[in-house]
Design a protein around this motif. Sequence first.
Motif, PDB file in Angstrom:
ATOM      1  N   ALA A 256       0.838  -1.207   0.000  1.00 34.42           N
ATOM      2  CA  ALA A 256       0.000   0.000   0.000  1.00 34.42           C
ATOM      3  C   ALA A 256       0.869   1.251   0.000  1.00 34.42           C
ATOM      4  O   ALA A 256       0.556   2.235  -0.671  1.00 34.42           O
ATOM      5  N   GLU A 257       1.961   1.215   0.751  1.00 36.69           N
ATOM      6  CA  GLU A 257       2.867   2.362   0.809  1.00 36.69           C
ATOM      7  C   GLU A 257       3.497   2.614  -0.557  1.00 36.69           C
ATOM      8  O   GLU A 257       3.628   3.755  -0.990  1.00 36.69           O
ATOM      9  N   ALA A 258       3.864   1.542  -1.262  1.00 39.10           N
ATOM     10  CA  ALA A 258       4.484   1.684  -2.572  1.00 39.10           C
ATOM     11  C   ALA A 258       3.500   2.224  -3.609  1.00 39.10           C
ATOM     12  O   ALA A 258       3.887   2.957  -4.521  1.00 39.10           O
TER      13      ALA A 258
ATOM     14  N   PRO B 283       0.420   7.711  -3.647  1.00 39.82           N
ATOM     15  CA  PRO B 283       1.068   8.795  -4.382  1.00 39.82           C
ATOM     16  C   PRO B 283       2.093   9.504  -3.501  1.00 39.82           C
ATOM     17  O   PRO B 283       1.901   9.645  -2.292  1.00 39.82           O
ATOM     18  N   LYS B 284       3.164   9.918  -4.108  1.00 35.31           N
ATOM     19  CA  LYS B 284       4.219  10.624  -3.378  1.00 35.31           C
ATOM     20  C   LYS B 284       3.764  12.047  -3.109  1.00 35.31           C
ATOM     21  O   LYS B 284       3.164  12.704  -3.964  1.00 35.31           O
TER      22      LYS B 284
ATOM     23  N   ALA C 175       3.004  19.754   0.344  1.00 39.15           N
ATOM     24  CA  ALA C 175       1.882  18.965   0.849  1.00 39.15           C
ATOM     25  C   ALA C 175       2.246  18.252   2.134  1.00 39.15           C
ATOM     26  O   ALA C 175       1.396  17.987   2.966  1.00 39.15           O
ATOM     27  N   ALA C 176       3.507  17.941   2.323  1.00 40.75           N
ATOM     28  CA  ALA C 176       3.937  17.230   3.521  1.00 40.75           C
ATOM     29  C   ALA C 176       4.019  18.154   4.722  1.00 40.75           C
ATOM     30  O   ALA C 176       4.276  17.704   5.831  1.00 40.75           O
ATOM     31  N   GLY C 177       3.838  19.457   4.525  1.00 39.12           N
ATOM     32  CA  GLY C 177       3.842  20.386   5.654  1.00 39.12           C
ATOM     33  C   GLY C 177       5.231  20.823   6.048  1.00 39.12           C
ATOM     34  O   GLY C 177       5.491  21.123   7.201  1.00 39.12           O
TER      35      GLY C 177
END
Length: 109
Positions: A39-41, A44-45, A50-52
């Motif tokens: 699921a992690e792979a 979407p990156k 977006a990661a803050g």
Amino acid sequence: MSNDDKRIREFAYQIWESEGKPEGQEERHWEMARKLAEAEALAPKKSPKAAGSKTAGKTTTTKPAASKAPVAKPGTAAKAKPASAAKVIPPGEKAAEKKPRAPRKPPAV
């Protein structure tokens, strides 16, 4: 050992630790870890914005103009728990149901 195998091993170890290090659950832990890594792979990156990231988008070093609104003191805001703090529930098991809280009694006079 590939990066995928290392990630599955890390996930399996984290699951094993989170469940109190039980014996005889290796196959279930490896299967859960394999699904998490898959699921992690496929997820979407996220971009740094977006990661803050605290530095994402900052271009100036000037101070903001003073305003009349009160400023909150650092450390007084409630902190949210990270998503990783949620307990992992193995497939096929139900989440523990929360009991309703009893109403508070009025203070004695």
